[in-house]
Scaffold this motif. Structure first.
Motif, PDB file in Angstrom:
ATOM      1  N   LYS A  50      40.483   2.871 -16.185  1.00 25.60           N
ATOM      2  CA  LYS A  50      39.355   2.344 -16.971  1.00 25.60           C
ATOM      3  C   LYS A  50      39.643   0.959 -17.534  1.00 25.60           C
ATOM      4  O   LYS A  50      38.738   0.122 -17.644  1.00 25.60           O
ATOM      5  CB  LYS A  50      39.024   3.294 -18.123  1.00 25.60           C
ATOM      6  CG  LYS A  50      38.424   4.628 -17.723  1.00 25.60           C
ATOM      7  CD  LYS A  50      38.018   5.413 -18.964  1.00 25.60           C
ATOM      8  CE  LYS A  50      37.428   6.780 -18.594  1.00 25.60           C
ATOM      9  NZ  LYS A  50      38.470   7.683 -18.055  1.00 25.60           N
ATOM     10  N   ILE A  51      40.897   0.717 -17.896  1.00 28.39           N
ATOM     11  CA  ILE A  51      41.233  -0.559 -18.521  1.00 28.39           C
ATOM     12  C   ILE A  51      40.995  -1.728 -17.571  1.00 28.39           C
ATOM     13  O   ILE A  51      40.788  -2.872 -18.001  1.00 28.39           O
ATOM     14  CB  ILE A  51      42.695  -0.537 -19.025  1.00 28.39           C
ATOM     15  CG1 ILE A  51      42.930  -1.687 -20.007  1.00 28.39           C
ATOM     16  CG2 ILE A  51      43.677  -0.593 -17.857  1.00 28.39           C
ATOM     17  CD1 ILE A  51      44.237  -1.584 -20.752  1.00 28.39           C
ATOM     18  N   PHE A  52      41.004  -1.449 -16.275  1.00 31.01           N
ATOM     19  CA  PHE A  52      40.668  -2.470 -15.284  1.00 31.01           C
ATOM     20  C   PHE A  52      39.201  -2.406 -14.893  1.00 31.01           C
ATOM     21  O   PHE A  52      38.577  -3.435 -14.598  1.00 31.01           O
ATOM     22  CB  PHE A  52      41.546  -2.301 -14.032  1.00 31.01           C
ATOM     23  CG  PHE A  52      43.010  -2.465 -14.279  1.00 31.01           C
ATOM     24  CD1 PHE A  52      43.556  -3.721 -14.494  1.00 31.01           C
ATOM     25  CD2 PHE A  52      43.850  -1.373 -14.303  1.00 31.01           C
ATOM     26  CE1 PHE A  52      44.913  -3.883 -14.716  1.00 31.01           C
ATOM     27  CE2 PHE A  52      45.209  -1.511 -14.530  1.00 31.01           C
ATOM     28  CZ  PHE A  52      45.738  -2.768 -14.740  1.00 31.01           C
ATOM     29  N   ALA A  57      33.705  -4.506 -14.154  1.00 35.88           N
ATOM     30  CA  ALA A  57      32.280  -4.206 -14.216  1.00 35.88           C
ATOM     31  C   ALA A  57      31.520  -5.323 -14.938  1.00 35.88           C
ATOM     32  O   ALA A  57      30.396  -5.678 -14.547  1.00 35.88           O
ATOM     33  CB  ALA A  57      32.054  -2.875 -14.917  1.00 35.88           C
ATOM     34  N   ALA A  58      32.138  -5.885 -15.991  1.00 30.70           N
ATOM     35  CA  ALA A  58      31.482  -6.977 -16.720  1.00 30.70           C
ATOM     36  C   ALA A  58      31.308  -8.197 -15.820  1.00 30.70           C
ATOM     37  O   ALA A  58      30.239  -8.827 -15.802  1.00 30.70           O
ATOM     38  CB  ALA A  58      32.307  -7.326 -17.961  1.00 30.70           C
ATOM     39  N   VAL A  59      32.346  -8.533 -15.067  1.00 30.57           N
ATOM     40  CA  VAL A  59      32.255  -9.674 -14.157  1.00 30.57           C
ATOM     41  C   VAL A  59      31.251  -9.385 -13.043  1.00 30.57           C
ATOM     42  O   VAL A  59      30.480 -10.269 -12.647  1.00 30.57           O
ATOM     43  CB  VAL A  59      33.645 -10.006 -13.573  1.00 30.57           C
ATOM     44  CG1 VAL A  59      33.538 -11.107 -12.520  1.00 30.57           C
ATOM     45  CG2 VAL A  59      34.603 -10.423 -14.678  1.00 30.57           C
ATOM     46  N   TYR A  65      23.823 -10.948 -11.856  1.00 31.81           N
ATOM     47  CA  TYR A  65      22.769 -11.650 -12.604  1.00 31.81           C
ATOM     48  C   TYR A  65      22.627 -13.086 -12.120  1.00 31.81           C
ATOM     49  O   TYR A  65      21.511 -13.581 -11.889  1.00 31.81           O
ATOM     50  CB  TYR A  65      23.101 -11.619 -14.092  1.00 31.81           C
ATOM     51  CG  TYR A  65      22.110 -12.368 -14.952  1.00 31.81           C
ATOM     52  CD1 TYR A  65      20.922 -11.776 -15.357  1.00 31.81           C
ATOM     53  CD2 TYR A  65      22.370 -13.683 -15.366  1.00 31.81           C
ATOM     54  CE1 TYR A  65      20.003 -12.456 -16.137  1.00 31.81           C
ATOM     55  CE2 TYR A  65      21.462 -14.381 -16.144  1.00 31.81           C
ATOM     56  CZ  TYR A  65      20.283 -13.761 -16.525  1.00 31.81           C
ATOM     57  OH  TYR A  65      19.381 -14.459 -17.290  1.00 31.81           O
ATOM     58  N   GLN A  66      23.734 -13.755 -11.957  1.00 36.98           N
ATOM     59  CA  GLN A  66      23.693 -15.148 -11.522  1.00 36.98           C
ATOM     60  C   GLN A  66      23.132 -15.282 -10.103  1.00 36.98           C
ATOM     61  O   GLN A  66      22.348 -16.188  -9.817  1.00 36.98           O
ATOM     62  CB  GLN A  66      25.101 -15.748 -11.573  1.00 36.98           C
ATOM     63  CG  GLN A  66      25.514 -16.238 -12.946  1.00 36.98           C
ATOM     64  CD  GLN A  66      24.736 -17.477 -13.358  1.00 36.98           C
ATOM     65  OE1 GLN A  66      24.810 -18.516 -12.712  1.00 36.98           O
ATOM     66  NE2 GLN A  66      23.983 -17.361 -14.436  1.00 36.98           N
TER      67      GLN A  66
END
Length: 539
Positions: A50-52, A57-59, A65-66
């Motif tokens: 999860k720490i990775f 997931a945020a990136v 979006y971009q």
């Protein structure tokens, strides 16, 4: 009276390549990283992986979006830079160092798990996918590459965004219908690539068979328990002989009550010559990847425009889609044909037929595959890597710009040739080890190995040759093969053929290189940047 002694019966000659046959000595056991306390604690922690997964997931969200709502100019879009200039060149390096670790942190895996948890019906994987999944992966890899060249998927942020949406839809559908991560195991084109490349990796997960023989936990490492899910890729650690379908998610480590699961270091590529059940579809994928690398390289070169012009002059065909389709088929067929020819020659001199030789020795080409892929992508990363910083920083209003090159072009070329040299040496050594494990007689070893060494050297020489060829100048990049007819002019071509390739403004206005590629010239994101920094020896 003389007694005649009958001659002794002829002794049966035993062929050592039949009896005792192949060398089945198991691979050496490398250092077990689970003996290092902090590594063991990390892999058993509920926070791994999860720490990775969280930052990835945020990136991923930012990239999606971009791509969909950000600038429609590739070299101004942070999503394009992050996806194609950073992630795509780096991911093969991750496979070589850590195997399929990326698959443990990939957002698609988490999306599949989420869909399965909330709407999943958990149907068994269809036999069709079990039997032909790798062929579907082979076909999808080729189809995506073809679509990129013909429709400009990579050059268009929107096209890349649509590709992500299509993959996400397939992941959700798979998670909703089938057990575990069916998409990742049987359908994901990147999973197929990572599975092949993971075999060259320096890290492996294996079970201690001695401990497993006494286990009473009913294959909890495969099935999971109340707290930990089963293996997402349907792999049983006790019987696993390769790393193609292990993503180092550590589920088996957490669920095993006997601490039988080990994470070991090993020599790069060593797994390739210990495979006892070679599969022709895996070898076919390796050859397809080599063909893709060849077509990716040749379409970047000055000679590609000459080929297009000659084809148009001889046939009158002006459709880039038709021309590229033929060229693509030829490029993929060349490595496949060479391996088939070498296998046919070897089959005439050893104990296996052409099909088995093809399946067995196709694995020997994987080191060269990896090296050629890395060498190709290295230029994108090192000559365009600065664009990642500039585009991301400008999202936050930094207003920065500058040279995107991270290294000089001469240094990049030296690194490319060094990678190719390692790949050629690695493939020849792998072929030798495969031959020596299969045959015990010197004559069969030599006669089997020779044709494969020849094709490895030939494919390596082709890659070196292409890296030495010049790339087109700015004017040549945009010029159509024939100027005799207005119908030959690409509507996306700037009104001035020698437009600056850095996206800057001149007397004619801003120059954009977005959207689908010219039918006469394939472009990649940031290509305008690379042309400003051509490889040494290129104009």
């Amino acid at each position: 009276m003389t007694t005649l002694t009958p001659p002794p019966p002829e002794l049966d000659v035993v062929d050592p390549d039949v009896t005792p046959g192949p060398d089945l000595t198991p691979p050496p056991v490398g250092r077990n990283l689970m003996t290092i306390p902090w590594i063991a604690r990390s892999l058993r922690s509920g926070w791994y992986p999860k720490i990775f997964q969280i930052p990835v997931a945020a990136v991923f969200g930012l990239v999606a979006y971009q791509l969909l709502v950000g600038p429609d100019v590739a070299h101004e879009n942070a999503g394009t830079a992050l996806m194609w200039v950073l992630w795509w060149p780096v991911i093969p390096i991750v496979f070589v160092l850590l195997g399929r670790f990326w698959c443990a942190v990939c957002p698609f895996g988490a999306i599949s798990d989420f869909a399965q948890k909330w709407v999943g019906v958990n149907r068994p994987v269809p036999n069709f996918l079990k039997n032909y999944g790798i062929w579907i992966i082979d076909a999808s890899f080729l189809a995506i590459t073809w679509a990129d060249h013909v429709w400009g998927v990579v050059e268009s942020p929107w096209g890349s965004g649509v590709l992500l949406l299509l993959l996400t839809t397939a992941v959700i559908a798979s998670g909703a219908l089938f057990q575990r991560r069916t998409f990742c195991r049987y359908l994901c084109f990147l999973g197929g690539l990572s599975g092949n490349y993971a075999r060259t990796g320096m890290v492996e997960l294996r079970a201690d068979s001695g401990i497993c023989k006494t286990c009473k936990a009913k294959a909890v490492c495969y099935n999971g328990n109340d707290k930990v899910a089963g293996c997402p890729l349907f792999t049983f650690p006790r019987t696993m002989e390769d790393s193609a379908n292990c993503n180092l998610c550590a589920n088996c480590i957490k669920s095993c009550p006997n601490d039988a699961i080990q994470v070991r270091l090993r020599k790069p590529t060593s797994e390739l010559w210990f495979i006892t059940k070679p599969k022709i579809e895996q070898s076919m994928l390796a050859m397809a990847i080599m063909g893709i690398v060849l077509i990716q390289n040749i379409t970047m070169l000055e000679v590609w425009n000459s080929v297009l012009a000659q084809i148009e002059a001889l046939t009158g065909i002006t459709s880039y889609a038709v021309i590229f389709t033929v060229a693509f088929a030829v490029a993929v067929s060349v490595p496949v044909g060479l391996l088939a020819l070498a296998s046919r020659i070897a089959a005439g001199r050893n104990l296996e037929d052409t099909k088995m030789n093809f399946a067995r020795f196709g694995y020997a080409l994987i080191p060269l595959d990896v090296a050629a892929h890395l060498a190709h992508n290295l230029f994108h990363l090192l000559a365009e890597g600065g664009s990642v910083y500039y585009t991301v920083a400008n999202l936050f209003g930094a207003g920065v710009s500058g040279d995107p090159a991270l290294m000089s072009t001469g240094t990049i070329q030296v690194l490319q040739f060094a990678l190719l040299a390692l790949g050629i040496a690695g493939s020849i050594y792998t072929a030798k080890r495969i031959s020596y494990r299969r045959y015990r007689t010197a004559a069969r070893r030599r006669s089997t190995l020779t044709p494969y060494v020849v094709i490895i050297a030939l494919l390596g020489a082709i890659n070196v040759w292409m890296f030495l060829l010049p790339m087109p100048t700015a004017c040549e990049q945009w010029a159509p093969p024939s100027r005799s007819s207005p119908s030959h002019r690409d509507p996306r071509r700037p009104t001035h053929a020698c437009a600056p390739l850095d996206g800057t403004r001149d007397d004619h206005g801003p120059i954009h290189t977005h959207g689908a590629p010219s039918r006469h010239r394939r472009r990649r994101p940031g290509r305008h940047l690379r042309r400003r920094h051509p490889v040494q020896g290129r104009p």
